[in-house]
Design a protein around this motif. Structure first.
Motif, PDB file in Angstrom:
ATOM      1  N   ASP A 111     -30.530 -83.536   6.491  1.00 64.30           N
ATOM      2  CA  ASP A 111     -29.431 -83.692   7.271  1.00 64.30           C
ATOM      3  C   ASP A 111     -28.232 -82.640   6.683  1.00 64.30           C
ATOM      4  OD1 ASP A 111     -30.411 -85.365   9.255  1.00 64.30           O
ATOM      5  OD2 ASP A 111     -29.488 -87.241   8.426  1.00 64.30           O
ATOM      6  N   LEU A 112     -28.186 -82.906   5.315  1.00 62.27           N
ATOM      7  CA  LEU A 112     -27.012 -82.107   4.482  1.00 62.27           C
ATOM      8  C   LEU A 112     -27.298 -80.561   4.870  1.00 62.27           C
ATOM      9  CD1 LEU A 112     -26.773 -83.953   1.181  1.00 62.27           C
ATOM     10  CD2 LEU A 112     -25.051 -83.670   3.238  1.00 62.27           C
ATOM     11  N   ALA A 113     -28.758 -80.231   4.894  1.00 61.86           N
ATOM     12  CA  ALA A 113     -29.191 -78.759   4.794  1.00 61.86           C
ATOM     13  C   ALA A 113     -28.556 -78.093   6.527  1.00 61.86           C
ATOM     14  CB  ALA A 113     -30.734 -78.611   4.863  1.00 61.86           C
ATOM     15  N   CYS A 114     -28.712 -79.233   7.361  1.00 60.10           N
ATOM     16  CA  CYS A 114     -28.413 -78.874   8.804  1.00 60.10           C
ATOM     17  C   CYS A 114     -26.904 -78.604   8.748  1.00 60.10           C
ATOM     18  CB  CYS A 114     -28.840 -79.859   9.615  1.00 60.10           C
ATOM     19  SG  CYS A 114     -30.696 -79.756   9.881  1.00 60.10           S
ATOM     20  N   LEU A 115     -26.124 -79.202   8.009  1.00 60.04           N
ATOM     21  CA  LEU A 115     -24.714 -78.884   7.958  1.00 60.04           C
ATOM     22  C   LEU A 115     -24.204 -77.721   7.202  1.00 60.04           C
ATOM     23  CD1 LEU A 115     -23.659 -82.695   7.507  1.00 60.04           C
ATOM     24  CD2 LEU A 115     -23.323 -81.257   9.669  1.00 60.04           C
ATOM     25  N   LEU A 116     -24.968 -77.450   6.094  1.00 59.31           N
ATOM     26  CA  LEU A 116     -24.539 -76.571   5.287  1.00 59.31           C
ATOM     27  C   LEU A 116     -25.396 -75.060   5.125  1.00 59.31           C
ATOM     28  CD1 LEU A 116     -24.090 -78.884   1.996  1.00 59.31           C
ATOM     29  CD2 LEU A 116     -22.330 -77.885   3.772  1.00 59.31           C
ATOM     30  N   LEU A 117     -26.477 -75.025   5.718  1.00 52.11           N
ATOM     31  CA  LEU A 117     -27.350 -73.844   5.642  1.00 52.11           C
ATOM     32  C   LEU A 117     -27.375 -73.026   6.860  1.00 52.11           C
ATOM     33  CD1 LEU A 117     -30.136 -75.366   3.492  1.00 52.11           C
ATOM     34  CD2 LEU A 117     -28.254 -74.093   2.586  1.00 52.11           C
ATOM     35  N   ASP A 118     -27.982 -71.790   6.609  1.00 53.13           N
ATOM     36  CA  ASP A 118     -27.994 -71.116   7.704  1.00 53.13           C
ATOM     37  C   ASP A 118     -29.272 -71.254   8.501  1.00 53.13           C
ATOM     38  OD1 ASP A 118     -29.912 -69.639   6.666  1.00 53.13           O
ATOM     39  OD2 ASP A 118     -28.783 -68.241   5.736  1.00 53.13           O
ATOM     40  N   GLU A 119     -29.637 -70.700   9.578  1.00 58.47           N
ATOM     41  CA  GLU A 119     -31.091 -71.163  10.258  1.00 58.47           C
ATOM     42  C   GLU A 119     -32.131 -71.019   9.604  1.00 58.47           C
ATOM     43  OE1 GLU A 119     -31.647 -72.816  13.201  1.00 58.47           O
ATOM     44  OE2 GLU A 119     -29.249 -73.239  13.011  1.00 58.47           O
ATOM     45  N   ASP A 120     -32.022 -69.828   8.780  1.00 57.33           N
ATOM     46  CA  ASP A 120     -33.398 -69.528   8.056  1.00 57.33           C
ATOM     47  C   ASP A 120     -33.646 -70.588   7.084  1.00 57.33           C
ATOM     48  OD1 ASP A 120     -34.394 -67.282   9.789  1.00 57.33           O
ATOM     49  OD2 ASP A 120     -33.211 -66.047   8.399  1.00 57.33           O
ATOM     50  N   ALA A 121     -32.573 -70.778   6.248  1.00 58.36           N
ATOM     51  CA  ALA A 121     -32.679 -71.826   5.121  1.00 58.36           C
ATOM     52  C   ALA A 121     -33.012 -73.081   5.624  1.00 58.36           C
ATOM     53  CB  ALA A 121     -31.439 -71.791   4.373  1.00 58.36           C
ATOM     54  N   LYS A 122     -32.210 -73.503   6.685  1.00 53.70           N
ATOM     55  CA  LYS A 122     -32.751 -74.928   7.240  1.00 53.70           C
ATOM     56  C   LYS A 122     -34.119 -75.000   7.579  1.00 53.70           C
ATOM     57  CE  LYS A 122     -28.696 -75.005  10.278  1.00 53.70           C
ATOM     58  NZ  LYS A 122     -28.110 -75.245  11.437  1.00 53.70           N
ATOM     59  N   LEU A 123     -34.575 -73.892   8.262  1.00 53.26           N
ATOM     60  CA  LEU A 123     -36.294 -74.041   8.668  1.00 53.26           C
ATOM     61  C   LEU A 123     -36.918 -74.169   7.411  1.00 53.26           C
ATOM     62  CD1 LEU A 123     -36.433 -71.389  11.278  1.00 53.26           C
ATOM     63  CD2 LEU A 123     -36.516 -73.903  11.667  1.00 53.26           C
ATOM     64  N   GLN A 124     -36.678 -73.531   6.324  1.00 56.04           N
ATOM     65  CA  GLN A 124     -37.183 -73.626   4.845  1.00 56.04           C
ATOM     66  C   GLN A 124     -37.197 -75.056   4.379  1.00 56.04           C
ATOM     67  OE1 GLN A 124     -35.643 -70.406   2.681  1.00 56.04           O
ATOM     68  NE2 GLN A 124     -36.859 -68.777   3.740  1.00 56.04           N
ATOM     69  N   ALA A 125     -35.999 -75.589   4.371  1.00 58.53           N
ATOM     70  CA  ALA A 125     -35.594 -76.874   3.836  1.00 58.53           C
ATOM     71  C   ALA A 125     -36.706 -77.925   4.729  1.00 58.53           C
ATOM     72  CB  ALA A 125     -34.292 -77.381   4.024  1.00 58.53           C
ATOM     73  N   GLN A 126     -36.579 -77.674   6.077  1.00 58.27           N
ATOM     74  CA  GLN A 126     -37.293 -78.627   6.966  1.00 58.27           C
ATOM     75  C   GLN A 126     -38.944 -78.697   6.628  1.00 58.27           C
ATOM     76  OE1 GLN A 126     -35.923 -77.644  10.694  1.00 58.27           O
ATOM     77  NE2 GLN A 126     -34.641 -79.157  10.786  1.00 58.27           N
ATOM     78  N   ARG A 148     -17.059 -81.852  10.992  1.00 58.25           N
ATOM     79  CA  ARG A 148     -18.279 -81.519   9.847  1.00 58.25           C
ATOM     80  C   ARG A 148     -18.203 -82.302   8.626  1.00 58.25           C
ATOM     81  NH1 ARG A 148     -21.017 -75.675   8.670  1.00 58.25           N
ATOM     82  NH2 ARG A 148     -20.172 -75.792   6.494  1.00 58.25           N
ATOM     83  N   GLY A 149     -16.753 -82.336   8.348  1.00 58.83           N
ATOM     84  CA  GLY A 149     -16.244 -82.906   7.368  1.00 58.83           C
ATOM     85  C   GLY A 149     -16.787 -84.135   7.044  1.00 58.83           C
ATOM     86  N   ASP A 150     -16.559 -85.123   8.176  1.00 57.63           N
ATOM     87  CA  ASP A 150     -16.825 -86.445   8.176  1.00 57.63           C
ATOM     88  C   ASP A 150     -18.211 -86.556   8.190  1.00 57.63           C
ATOM     89  OD1 ASP A 150     -14.122 -86.980   8.636  1.00 57.63           O
ATOM     90  OD2 ASP A 150     -14.297 -87.371  10.798  1.00 57.63           O
ATOM     91  N   ARG A 151     -19.018 -85.721   8.705  1.00 58.64           N
ATOM     92  CA  ARG A 151     -20.564 -85.970   8.701  1.00 58.64           C
ATOM     93  C   ARG A 151     -21.044 -85.611   7.573  1.00 58.64           C
ATOM     94  NH1 ARG A 151     -23.122 -82.051  13.099  1.00 58.64           N
ATOM     95  NH2 ARG A 151     -24.825 -82.764  12.379  1.00 58.64           N
ATOM     96  N   LEU A 152     -20.506 -84.589   6.801  1.00 56.54           N
ATOM     97  CA  LEU A 152     -20.817 -84.333   5.393  1.00 56.54           C
ATOM     98  C   LEU A 152     -20.770 -85.452   4.617  1.00 56.54           C
ATOM     99  CD1 LEU A 152     -21.908 -82.149   3.730  1.00 56.54           C
ATOM    100  CD2 LEU A 152     -19.596 -81.215   3.442  1.00 56.54           C
ATOM    101  N   VAL A 153     -19.283 -86.156   4.523  1.00 54.95           N
ATOM    102  CA  VAL A 153     -19.094 -87.187   3.655  1.00 54.95           C
ATOM    103  C   VAL A 153     -19.978 -88.272   3.879  1.00 54.95           C
ATOM    104  CG1 VAL A 153     -17.319 -88.823   3.370  1.00 54.95           C
ATOM    105  CG2 VAL A 153     -16.645 -86.405   3.342  1.00 54.95           C
ATOM    106  N   SER A 154     -20.162 -88.579   5.321  1.00 49.80           N
ATOM    107  CA  SER A 154     -21.122 -89.656   5.722  1.00 49.80           C
ATOM    108  C   SER A 154     -22.433 -89.461   5.239  1.00 49.80           C
ATOM    109  CB  SER A 154     -21.082 -89.921   7.239  1.00 49.80           C
ATOM    110  OG  SER A 154     -21.910 -90.791   7.622  1.00 49.80           O
ATOM    111  N   SER A 155     -23.115 -88.186   5.242  1.00 49.53           N
ATOM    112  CA  SER A 155     -24.482 -87.886   4.782  1.00 49.53           C
ATOM    113  C   SER A 155     -24.583 -87.876   3.225  1.00 49.53           C
ATOM    114  CB  SER A 155     -24.774 -86.579   5.312  1.00 49.53           C
ATOM    115  OG  SER A 155     -26.260 -86.252   5.009  1.00 49.53           O
ATOM    116  N   ILE A 156     -23.665 -87.414   2.742  1.00 48.14           N
ATOM    117  CA  ILE A 156     -23.631 -87.801   1.198  1.00 48.14           C
ATOM    118  C   ILE A 156     -23.710 -89.211   0.814  1.00 48.14           C
ATOM    119  CG2 ILE A 156     -22.226 -87.207  -0.943  1.00 48.14           C
ATOM    120  CD1 ILE A 156     -21.557 -84.205   0.187  1.00 48.14           C
ATOM    121  N   ALA A 157     -22.562 -90.058   1.478  1.00 49.98           N
ATOM    122  CA  ALA A 157     -22.733 -91.394   1.069  1.00 49.98           C
ATOM    123  C   ALA A 157     -24.116 -92.361   1.315  1.00 49.98           C
ATOM    124  CB  ALA A 157     -21.585 -92.075   2.017  1.00 49.98           C
TER     125      ALA A 157
END
Length: 100
Positions: free
Chosen positions: A59-74, A13-22
């Motif tokens: 993408d970042l939200a999907c990596l960092l947030l719980d399901e409810d927060a992800k749905l709100q972000a989307q 997940r760290g690699d995906r997070l770094v890639s998404s931030i980049a």
């Protein structure tokens, strides 16, 4: 015959997070570049950058947030996408320009 358990490595997940931030940082550089000039002619570029930025934030939200927060972000970013489309339509009506 004994069954052997195969352990598959979990995606890092760290690699995906770094890639998404980049990718998000690259979008921010585009926004800064367009914003440094006259933003009127670069409006379509700015709106496209906002769309890319919202995609990266989801993408970042999907990596960092719980399901409810992800749905709100989307949901929030779907609304943002709708507002961007409305802005493009209004700009097209005012200036007669079309954008992809």
């Amino acid at each position: 015959m004994a069954a052997e358990i195969i352990a598959f490595p979990e995606p890092d997940r760290g690699d995906r997070l770094v890639s998404s931030i980049a990718r998000l940082e690259a979008v921010l550089r585009d926004v800064e570049r367009v914003g440094a000039g006259d933003p009127g002619p670069g409006l379509d570029q700015m709106l496209a950058a906002m769309e890319r930025m919202s995609d990266q934030l989801v993408d970042l939200a999907c990596l960092l947030l719980d399901e409810d927060a992800k749905l709100q972000a989307q949901s929030a970013f779907r609304c943002l996408s709708d507002k961007i489309a409305e802005t493009r339509d209004t700009f097209d009506q005012l200036g007669g320009r079309s954008y992809p």
